[in-house]
Design a protein around this motif. Structure first.
Motif, PDB file in Angstrom:
ATOM      1  N   GLY A  14       0.785  -1.218   0.000  1.00 36.51           N
ATOM      2  CA  GLY A  14       0.000   0.000   0.000  1.00 36.51           C
ATOM      3  C   GLY A  14       0.820   1.273   0.000  1.00 36.51           C
ATOM      4  O   GLY A  14       0.325   2.340  -0.383  1.00 36.51           O
ATOM      5  N   LYS A  15       2.096   1.182   0.424  1.00 39.60           N
ATOM      6  CA  LYS A  15       2.934   2.385   0.486  1.00 39.60           C
ATOM      7  C   LYS A  15       3.562   2.710  -0.859  1.00 39.60           C
ATOM      8  O   LYS A  15       3.574   3.865  -1.297  1.00 39.60           O
ATOM      9  CB  LYS A  15       4.046   2.232   1.528  1.00 39.60           C
ATOM     10  CG  LYS A  15       3.582   2.249   2.979  1.00 39.60           C
ATOM     11  CD  LYS A  15       2.928   0.955   3.380  1.00 39.60           C
ATOM     12  CE  LYS A  15       2.451   0.960   4.823  1.00 39.60           C
ATOM     13  NZ  LYS A  15       1.630  -0.245   5.122  1.00 39.60           N
ATOM     14  N   PHE A  16       4.064   1.689  -1.533  1.00 33.02           N
ATOM     15  CA  PHE A  16       4.798   1.954  -2.768  1.00 33.02           C
ATOM     16  C   PHE A  16       3.872   2.090  -3.973  1.00 33.02           C
ATOM     17  O   PHE A  16       4.213   2.781  -4.927  1.00 33.02           O
ATOM     18  CB  PHE A  16       5.860   0.874  -2.986  1.00 33.02           C
ATOM     19  CG  PHE A  16       7.043   1.056  -2.086  1.00 33.02           C
ATOM     20  CD1 PHE A  16       8.108   1.846  -2.481  1.00 33.02           C
ATOM     21  CD2 PHE A  16       7.084   0.470  -0.830  1.00 33.02           C
ATOM     22  CE1 PHE A  16       9.197   2.046  -1.646  1.00 33.02           C
ATOM     23  CE2 PHE A  16       8.160   0.657   0.011  1.00 33.02           C
ATOM     24  CZ  PHE A  16       9.229   1.448  -0.397  1.00 33.02           C
ATOM     25  N   ILE A  17       2.712   1.457  -3.948  1.00 37.60           N
ATOM     26  CA  ILE A  17       1.746   1.721  -5.014  1.00 37.60           C
ATOM     27  C   ILE A  17       1.223   3.151  -4.860  1.00 37.60           C
ATOM     28  O   ILE A  17       0.916   3.825  -5.859  1.00 37.60           O
ATOM     29  CB  ILE A  17       0.583   0.701  -4.996  1.00 37.60           C
ATOM     30  CG1 ILE A  17      -0.257   0.830  -6.262  1.00 37.60           C
ATOM     31  CG2 ILE A  17      -0.272   0.840  -3.757  1.00 37.60           C
ATOM     32  CD1 ILE A  17       0.478   0.549  -7.544  1.00 37.60           C
ATOM     33  N   THR A  18       1.160   3.639  -3.621  1.00 36.30           N
ATOM     34  CA  THR A  18       0.784   5.033  -3.393  1.00 36.30           C
ATOM     35  C   THR A  18       1.869   5.968  -3.913  1.00 36.30           C
ATOM     36  O   THR A  18       1.584   7.011  -4.509  1.00 36.30           O
ATOM     37  CB  THR A  18       0.529   5.286  -1.899  1.00 36.30           C
ATOM     38  OG1 THR A  18      -0.423   4.332  -1.413  1.00 36.30           O
ATOM     39  CG2 THR A  18      -0.019   6.678  -1.654  1.00 36.30           C
ATOM     40  N   LEU A  19       3.137   5.594  -3.704  1.00 35.41           N
ATOM     41  CA  LEU A  19       4.240   6.386  -4.246  1.00 35.41           C
ATOM     42  C   LEU A  19       4.207   6.384  -5.773  1.00 35.41           C
ATOM     43  O   LEU A  19       4.421   7.422  -6.411  1.00 35.41           O
ATOM     44  CB  LEU A  19       5.574   5.827  -3.741  1.00 35.41           C
ATOM     45  CG  LEU A  19       6.839   6.499  -4.278  1.00 35.41           C
ATOM     46  CD1 LEU A  19       6.844   7.995  -3.965  1.00 35.41           C
ATOM     47  CD2 LEU A  19       8.087   5.830  -3.697  1.00 35.41           C
ATOM     48  N   PHE A  20       3.938   5.227  -6.368  1.00 36.63           N
ATOM     49  CA  PHE A  20       3.828   5.129  -7.826  1.00 36.63           C
ATOM     50  C   PHE A  20       2.702   6.035  -8.328  1.00 36.63           C
ATOM     51  O   PHE A  20       2.837   6.692  -9.365  1.00 36.63           O
ATOM     52  CB  PHE A  20       3.545   3.665  -8.202  1.00 36.63           C
ATOM     53  CG  PHE A  20       4.175   3.242  -9.505  1.00 36.63           C
ATOM     54  CD1 PHE A  20       5.496   3.518  -9.794  1.00 36.63           C
ATOM     55  CD2 PHE A  20       3.436   2.535 -10.441  1.00 36.63           C
ATOM     56  CE1 PHE A  20       6.077   3.116 -10.986  1.00 36.63           C
ATOM     57  CE2 PHE A  20       4.005   2.127 -11.642  1.00 36.63           C
ATOM     58  CZ  PHE A  20       5.327   2.415 -11.914  1.00 36.63           C
ATOM     59  N   SER A  21       1.606   6.080  -7.586  1.00 37.82           N
ATOM     60  CA  SER A  21       0.481   6.935  -7.958  1.00 37.82           C
ATOM     61  C   SER A  21       0.843   8.409  -7.822  1.00 37.82           C
ATOM     62  O   SER A  21       0.455   9.242  -8.660  1.00 37.82           O
ATOM     63  CB  SER A  21      -0.733   6.614  -7.078  1.00 37.82           C
ATOM     64  OG  SER A  21      -1.097   5.252  -7.175  1.00 37.82           O
ATOM     65  N   LEU A  22       1.582   8.755  -6.776  1.00 38.97           N
ATOM     66  CA  LEU A  22       2.042  10.131  -6.605  1.00 38.97           C
ATOM     67  C   LEU A  22       2.900  10.550  -7.800  1.00 38.97           C
ATOM     68  O   LEU A  22       2.762  11.657  -8.331  1.00 38.97           O
ATOM     69  CB  LEU A  22       2.837  10.246  -5.309  1.00 38.97           C
ATOM     70  CG  LEU A  22       3.229  11.662  -4.902  1.00 38.97           C
ATOM     71  CD1 LEU A  22       2.100  12.310  -4.105  1.00 38.97           C
ATOM     72  CD2 LEU A  22       4.507  11.658  -4.054  1.00 38.97           C
ATOM     73  N   LEU A  23       3.778   9.650  -8.237  1.00 33.96           N
ATOM     74  CA  LEU A  23       4.650   9.936  -9.374  1.00 33.96           C
ATOM     75  C   LEU A  23       3.849  10.069 -10.662  1.00 33.96           C
ATOM     76  O   LEU A  23       4.215  10.859 -11.546  1.00 33.96           O
ATOM     77  CB  LEU A  23       5.706   8.840  -9.504  1.00 33.96           C
ATOM     78  CG  LEU A  23       6.739   8.811  -8.370  1.00 33.96           C
ATOM     79  CD1 LEU A  23       7.515   7.497  -8.378  1.00 33.96           C
ATOM     80  CD2 LEU A  23       7.696   9.986  -8.478  1.00 33.96           C
ATOM     81  N   PHE A  24       2.753   9.320 -10.792  1.00 30.90           N
ATOM     82  CA  PHE A  24       1.873   9.473 -11.951  1.00 30.90           C
ATOM     83  C   PHE A  24       1.277  10.875 -11.968  1.00 30.90           C
ATOM     84  O   PHE A  24       1.215  11.527 -13.019  1.00 30.90           O
ATOM     85  CB  PHE A  24       0.766   8.421 -11.903  1.00 30.90           C
ATOM     86  CG  PHE A  24      -0.164   8.456 -13.097  1.00 30.90           C
ATOM     87  CD1 PHE A  24       0.129   7.739 -14.240  1.00 30.90           C
ATOM     88  CD2 PHE A  24      -1.335   9.207 -13.063  1.00 30.90           C
ATOM     89  CE1 PHE A  24      -0.729   7.771 -15.341  1.00 30.90           C
ATOM     90  CE2 PHE A  24      -2.192   9.247 -14.152  1.00 30.90           C
ATOM     91  CZ  PHE A  24      -1.885   8.526 -15.302  1.00 30.90           C
TER      92      PHE A  24
END
Length: 420
Positions: free
Chosen positions: A71-81
């Motif tokens: 849940g943390k790194f998919i959130t980071l990936f989404s932030l980068l999107f």
């Protein structure tokens, strides 16, 4: 058309924000650490917290990944999107164009890539969701003032939690009436049965089925995942807006001038996020799709808030480390993987399904949970080295090159231009 082509050129080396490539690299590592359980075993069994089937070292490893990674790194990936969305529109505006048409074409291309990934390679795809939510981002938030972006981000993150709490309250009230309680339990039991059937179908199709069986199951899984958009879609959209704020406010481009902010995000993220995550794991280690209670709602709320806070803490740790010359030199090692993030994300799925699925090497449910992170690290090291080799010869990763071609309708050059 000439104006579009001016906007469309690949980002020159001097224009790249180096910390974003490093962050994408670490996001790729975290995503594979999260996804590996869904490659080794049934996808739907991996998204419910700590797997109750695990015991001993496997359970401890599953708990560690759940607390620190999931849940943390998919959130980071989404932030980068979201950051990428803002960067592209800024470059379009600087060239005198609105960027809306270009970005819409970019999303359509991503939609196509996501469909191919979800149906033909792996049903845990996130690209399809990003493309669909990207259209909402483009239509509703392209002109949102910078100061309102984080406010909308918070509101959209709260929206699914309100739905969860509303269902929990309804479930609790239903218990007050015997007939309503019986109907509620019947509905929950039916939902649990459907999820169990879906997991069993994945186990058969991916563990011992043919490629055709796997494709059919992936179509079913993709439909189910899209059905959950009402729960996690608003949160992802909110994170996109946080990412857009980081770019449009100038914070990420001039991170050295905003170090106090990143220190606060790091300290608050760990001081509040980690205890919340530990409490949720202790009180509700496994989430059931068929449970709507006040206790489960509290745990889901804690997890969602913790995921966001810890993601911002991880982001801040990397940004702050990049200010130190010695640490920056070490962290740059992952940047090549980040420059080819889309290619590497898809290659993770292709490699892992060929290793674990029945139509490949057939190691489905055969790699113990405790050893899965070592497999992930080995794959990631190979990806970094392969990315370094590729980018020494070409400007763009192969899928990034295809994505850009589909977006602008003009084949981009792969020739490396010396900008020194």
């Amino acid at each position: 058309m000439q104006q579009m082509r001016t906007v469309a050129g690949p980002v020159a080396a001097r224009e790249r924000v180096e910390v974003l490539d490093v962050l994408r690299g670490f996001a790729l590592l975290g995503i594979l650490l999260m996804n590996i359980e869904a490659f080794v075993g049934p996808l739907m069994e991996s998204v419910t917290g700590i797997n109750p089937r695990f015991s001993g070292p496997d359970r401890w490893m599953d708990a560690a990944i759940y607390v620190l990674v999931q849940g943390k790194f998919i959130t980071l990936f989404s932030l980068l999107f979201g950051m990428g969305f803002a960067v592209m529109l800024e470059r379009a505006n600087a060239a005198g164009a609105s960027g809306s048409l270009i970005y819409a074409r970019r999303l359509l291309a991503l939609l196509g890539i996501g469909l191919v990934h979800a149906l033909l390679i792996w049903s845990g795809d996130i690209l399809l969701t990003y493309a669909l939510l990207g259209f909402v981002l483009l239509l509703c938030f392209r002109r949102t003032p910078v100061s309102r972006l984080p406010k909308w981000g918070v509101a959209l993150n709260l929206l699914p939690l309100l739905l969860v709490w509303a269902m929990a309250v309804l479930g609790t009230l239903a218990q007050q009436d015997p007939q309503a309680a019986a109907e509620f339990q019947k509905g929950m039991a039916a939902q649990a049965k459907e999820m169990a059937a879906l997991i069993d179908g994945e186990r058969q199709a991916f563990g011992s089925g043919t490629y055709a069986d796997a494709v059919a199951q992936r179509a079913t899984d993709t439909g189910a995942m899209l059905g959950f958009l009402v729960f996690f879609g608003p949160s992802l959209l909110g994170v996109f807006l946080f990412g857009a704020w980081f770019v449009r406010s100038g914070v990420i481009r001039d991170s050295a001038a905003h170090l106090p902010l990143f220190r606060r995000l790091r300290n608050i993220g760990f001081a509040l996020g980690l205890p919340l995550m530990l409490w949720a794991t202790w009180s509700h280690p496994t989430t059931s799709f068929s449970e709507f209670s006040l206790a489960s709602a509290a745990a889901q709320t804690a997890v969602q808030v913790a995921n966001l806070l810890m993601m911002l803490a991880y982001l801040s740790v990397v940004v702050l480390a990049m200010q130190e010359q010695a640490w920056a030199a070490r962290l740059r090692w992952v940047a090549p993987a980040g420059r080819m993030a889309l290619t590497n994300y898809l290659m993770q799925s292709l490699l892992c399904t060929l290793v674990f699925y029945g139509y490949g090497l057939g190691y489905f449910e055969r790699l113990p949970r405790v050893w899965q992170p070592l497999f992930v690290l080995a794959v990631f090291v190979l990806q970094v080295q392969a990315s370094r080799w590729w980018l020494a010869r070409y400007r763009l990763g192969p899928v990034e090159w295809l994505w850009r071609w589909a977006t602008y309708g003009k084949r981009p050059s792969q020739q490396i231009v010396d900008v020194t």
